[in-house]
Design an enzyme around this catalytic site. Sequence first.
Site, PDB file in Angstrom:
ATOM      1  N   ASP A  39       0.877  -1.164   0.000  1.00  9.40           N
ATOM      2  CA  ASP A  39       0.000   0.000   0.000  1.00  9.40           C
ATOM      3  C   ASP A  39       0.918   1.219   0.000  1.00  9.40           C
ATOM      4  O   ASP A  39       1.537   1.538   1.005  1.00  9.40           O
ATOM      5  CB  ASP A  39      -0.884  -0.042   1.256  1.00  9.40           C
ATOM      6  CG  ASP A  39      -1.711   1.232   1.436  1.00  9.40           C
ATOM      7  OD1 ASP A  39      -1.608   2.134   0.592  1.00  9.40           O
ATOM      8  OD2 ASP A  39      -2.459   1.306   2.431  1.00  9.40           O
ATOM      9  N   LYS A  78       2.938  11.139  -3.429  1.00 12.00           N
ATOM     10  CA  LYS A  78       1.887  10.490  -4.215  1.00 12.00           C
ATOM     11  C   LYS A  78       1.023  11.513  -4.955  1.00 12.00           C
ATOM     12  O   LYS A  78       0.501  11.238  -6.029  1.00 12.00           O
ATOM     13  CB  LYS A  78       1.017   9.647  -3.279  1.00 12.00           C
ATOM     14  CG  LYS A  78       0.003   8.739  -3.945  1.00 12.00           C
ATOM     15  CD  LYS A  78      -0.604   7.819  -2.904  1.00 12.00           C
ATOM     16  CE  LYS A  78      -1.684   6.927  -3.471  1.00 12.00           C
ATOM     17  NZ  LYS A  78      -2.223   6.042  -2.417  1.00 12.00           N
ATOM     18  N   GLU A 119      -7.230   0.555  -4.566  1.00 11.99           N
ATOM     19  CA  GLU A 119      -7.237   0.483  -3.105  1.00 11.99           C
ATOM     20  C   GLU A 119      -8.564  -0.018  -2.529  1.00 11.99           C
ATOM     21  O   GLU A 119      -8.560  -0.909  -1.688  1.00 11.99           O
ATOM     22  CB  GLU A 119      -6.871   1.851  -2.506  1.00 11.99           C
ATOM     23  CG  GLU A 119      -5.385   2.155  -2.658  1.00 11.99           C
ATOM     24  CD  GLU A 119      -5.028   3.626  -2.459  1.00 11.99           C
ATOM     25  OE1 GLU A 119      -5.880   4.387  -1.958  1.00 11.99           O
ATOM     26  OE2 GLU A 119      -3.896   4.003  -2.794  1.00 11.99           O
ATOM     27  N   ASP A 149     -12.704   5.750   3.013  1.00 13.88           N
ATOM     28  CA  ASP A 149     -11.259   5.767   3.298  1.00 13.88           C
ATOM     29  C   ASP A 149     -10.823   7.167   3.718  1.00 13.88           C
ATOM     30  O   ASP A 149     -10.675   8.055   2.890  1.00 13.88           O
ATOM     31  CB  ASP A 149     -10.499   5.306   2.044  1.00 13.88           C
ATOM     32  CG  ASP A 149      -8.976   5.309   2.243  1.00 13.88           C
ATOM     33  OD1 ASP A 149      -8.486   5.822   3.268  1.00 13.88           O
ATOM     34  OD2 ASP A 149      -8.277   4.801   1.350  1.00 13.88           O
TER      35      ASP A 149
HETATM   36  N1  ATP Z   1      -5.620   5.696  16.868  1.00 14.13           N
HETATM   37  C1  ATP Z   1      -5.868   6.684  16.001  1.00 14.13           C
HETATM   38  N2  ATP Z   1      -6.851   7.584  16.236  1.00 14.13           N
HETATM   39  C2  ATP Z   1      -7.070   8.591  15.369  1.00 14.13           C
HETATM   40  N3  ATP Z   1      -6.376   8.800  14.242  1.00 14.13           N
HETATM   41  C3  ATP Z   1      -5.385   7.929  13.962  1.00 14.13           C
HETATM   42  C4  ATP Z   1      -5.077   6.839  14.816  1.00 14.13           C
HETATM   43  N4  ATP Z   1      -4.047   6.138  14.267  1.00 14.13           N
HETATM   44  C5  ATP Z   1      -3.718   6.782  13.127  1.00 14.13           C
HETATM   45  N5  ATP Z   1      -4.511   7.859  12.942  1.00 14.13           N
HETATM   46  C6  ATP Z   1      -4.432   8.847  11.853  1.00 14.13           C
HETATM   47  O1  ATP Z   1      -4.484   8.200  10.597  1.00 14.13           O
HETATM   48  C7  ATP Z   1      -3.848   9.045   9.633  1.00 14.13           C
HETATM   49  C8  ATP Z   1      -2.973   8.197   8.718  1.00 14.13           C
HETATM   50  O2  ATP Z   1      -3.780   7.292   8.048  1.00 14.13           O
HETATM   51  P1  ATP Z   1      -3.250   6.276   6.921  1.00 14.13           P
HETATM   52  O3  ATP Z   1      -2.012   5.641   7.402  1.00 14.13           O
HETATM   53  O4  ATP Z   1      -4.385   5.414   6.573  1.00 14.13           O
HETATM   54  O5  ATP Z   1      -2.929   7.338   5.797  1.00 14.13           O
HETATM   55  P2  ATP Z   1      -2.606   7.148   4.236  1.00 14.13           P
HETATM   56  O6  ATP Z   1      -3.530   6.191   3.623  1.00 14.13           O
HETATM   57  O7  ATP Z   1      -1.163   6.943   4.037  1.00 14.13           O
HETATM   58  O8  ATP Z   1      -2.903   8.609   3.778  1.00 14.13           O
HETATM   59  P3  ATP Z   1      -3.759   9.161   2.597  1.00 14.13           P
HETATM   60  O9  ATP Z   1      -5.171   8.785   2.799  1.00 14.13           O
HETATM   61  O10 ATP Z   1      -3.531  10.626   2.721  1.00 14.13           O
HETATM   62  O11 ATP Z   1      -3.189   8.515   1.379  1.00 14.13           O
HETATM   63  C9  ATP Z   1      -3.057  10.080  10.419  1.00 14.13           C
HETATM   64  O12 ATP Z   1      -3.732  11.326  10.357  1.00 14.13           O
HETATM   65  C10 ATP Z   1      -3.101   9.545  11.845  1.00 14.13           C
HETATM   66  O13 ATP Z   1      -3.061  10.569  12.829  1.00 14.13           O
HETATM   67 MG    MG Z   2      -4.538   5.004   2.296  1.00 11.88          MG
END
Ligand code: ATP
Ligand code: MG
Lengths: 107, 622
Positions: free
Chosen positions: B25, B87, B184, B206
């Site tokens: 991912d 990205k 995704e 998402d």
């Molecule tokens: N326990 C939690 N409670 C609330 N928010 C959380 C928690 N754990 C992670 N996050 C939030 O999730 C977000 C990251 O999510 P994720 O890893 O799914 O992003 P990503 O898919 O890489 O990003 P994008 O959607 O921008 O491509 C961050 O803002 C983080 O603060």
């Molecule tokens: Mg994502």
Amino acid sequence: MAITLSESAANRVQKFLDQRGKGVGLRLGVRTSGCSGMAYTLEFVDETLPDDITFESFGVTVLIDPKSLIFLEGTELDFVREGLNEGFKFNNPNVKNSCGCGESFNV
Amino acid sequence: MALLQIAEPGLSADPHQHRLAIGIDLGTTNSLVATVRSGSAAVLEDEDGRALLPSVVRYVQVGIPEVGVEAQLRQTDDPHNTIASVKRFMGRGLKDVPGAAATPYRFVDSPGMVRIDTRAGLKSPVEVSAEILRVLRSRAEASLGGELTGAVITVPAYFDDAQRQATKDAARLAGLNVLRLLNEPTAAAIAYGLDNASQGVFCIYDLGGGTFDISILRLSQGVFEVVATNGDSALGGDDFDECIYRWIVEQAAIADPTVTDARLLLSLARKAKETLTDHDEAPICVTLSSGQAIDLVLTAETFFTLTASLIAKSLAPTRKALRDAGLGVGDIDGVVLVGGSTRMRHVRRAVADFFQSEPLTNLDPDKVVALGAAMQANLLVGNHKTDDWLLLDVIPLSLGLETMGGLAEKVIPRNATIPVARAQEFTTFKDGQTAISIHVVQGERELVGDCRSLARFELRGIPPMVAGAARVRVAFQVDADGLLSVSALEQTSGVQATIEVKPSYGLSDDEIARMLNDSYSNAQTDMNARNLREQRVDGLRLLEATQAALDQDGWQLLSEAERATIERAMETLRVMLNGQDPVALKRAADSLNRATAQFAARRMDASIQRALSGQRLDMLEV
Ligand SMILES: Nc1ncnc2c1ncn2[C@@H]1O[C@H](COP(=O)(O)OP(=O)(O)OP(=O)(O)O)[C@@H](O)[C@H]1O
Ligand SMILES: [Mg+2]
């Protein structure tokens, strides 16, 4: 002599079987090939075969065909971690030499 | 040494022939790698037990760029060279980069895709992404104990051809064999086993770090069709952090926070947000550079009120997607939550209220996409029987041709399942016309000018005929990754022309070659690091084995002097293990090996003696 699982191997196998959602046990086997003569196989079992020999270890059913058993008598299957890698390892007292890869061996 | 995994019945691989497959991912905020081991999908962690790799790359003067947490920590003090959220720039020219001016990067427009000027030179988003993929690849190789057969990489459902091509190029650059790209939301649905349902309509919500995507998928006969997508490319967890930040500034009456203070407060805000997912209160205590001490408590209630409007903001695109799909809330058979931000309780509650049903949440929302990709990869390399697992993907945007008057004629409609081939017949419109120009476009709009131009080519050498007599068959073929090739054939004469659509904004073969070259120049450093790591593992193992042998037989089988020699060699090896020189390390290991050769031979004799008296060997003469 029996085929056994270490407790950690048994726990893992049970977990994998549960996650898989089907299967009656674990099959250990031996087949010829590899760099040193023979190779281990490790598979889920959905159907038992008439000749299968069955062992129980920590609640997990282990099946093995009689030919493979000759080479695996007394083997303990262990679950180990090496750095980031993790997986099963055959501790086979019959092995004279292995190729160091953990997958193939000679008796 | 290879550790074994449990195979499906009858599918054991030959030794050293394991088909190691991974799912990646490649996220805007975080990236992950997962695999299927012994039949179950799991995300792979790094040495420190971290699954998520922040998608941040920092270029340094010499050597391998920093990737992940390391790089993330340097974002404030080295903004030009520390690339986050790359990205967003994949497959994009400067004019298409959203909010380019707001980023600290020195963009350089270049044909096709923007470049970023860093201290290590101009870098394309493809190269930056490749650095992230390289780290995940080596993590996977260390975890699986071997070379990878292939990888499935996920992309947003709305990614167009250029963005998909860029993702594939990045993977190639990172030395990964791309089995295919997967949408995704489709990956998330697979992780939940929804592909095993006979049919249904699923909604994938998402909410990640910086982007919000909503996708509606229809499953029928093993095929996921993307019925509608929508979203907000500027809505995510970061905005929730921002809300808390503003609240702190207001509550504590901070006049004018310095950049460092602001950054500190933002990270505290994020921590508080994540705390409130499992707790009802979060303390916020810190002393600012001005000496001002801050001691606040943020309650879940206050947080929910502060951020309610952000959640409402996500429901607008959700409604739009449903409307585009011609569906009501009641038509949705299941809702899947994806993205770290959907851990927040009020987000879950709002989604449940909106859909009037409990969303699926039993998998970690920030891991589901990687897990689904790993399952797909495992299937594609043949580790799983396919009859109970059939899955196809669809193309996201229609593909067509320019016809008279600048109109776009669709040849393959969006949502056609891939791989797919379709052909359409055209003819000449002038007497004696000997060439026909073919313009391939992508998009849903009627006018060519509103669609994306993918490629142009000409079919020449058509024998002169009266207008309308020539029969030109234009065939479009899209492979399993969603990439297109187009061929044209005049059927009466057999004249033919083919083009593989490397869209103008994708990478040329030259560019790929140059980048591969660049990565080879890094390869030496990569190799050394890898070599050192491998030598360390071997050296440690040798030390342990020698120690165990000494403990067991050292006193019986060795003289005082022999033992001392071995112990000296062990000490040297121990010192080298802490060093950085793979060659010296190897030398130390070899000399310990030599020092113990005699000992090993004696031990072998002794154990054969023991075994013979135990009668163990004779049953082995088979
Ligand atoms: N326990 C939690 N409670 C609330 N928010 C959380 C928690 N754990 C992670 N996050 C939030 O999730 C977000 C990251 O999510 P994720 O890893 O799914 O992003 P990503 O898919 O890489 O990003 P994008 O959607 O921008 O491509 C961050 O803002 C983080 O603060
Ligand atoms: Mg994502």
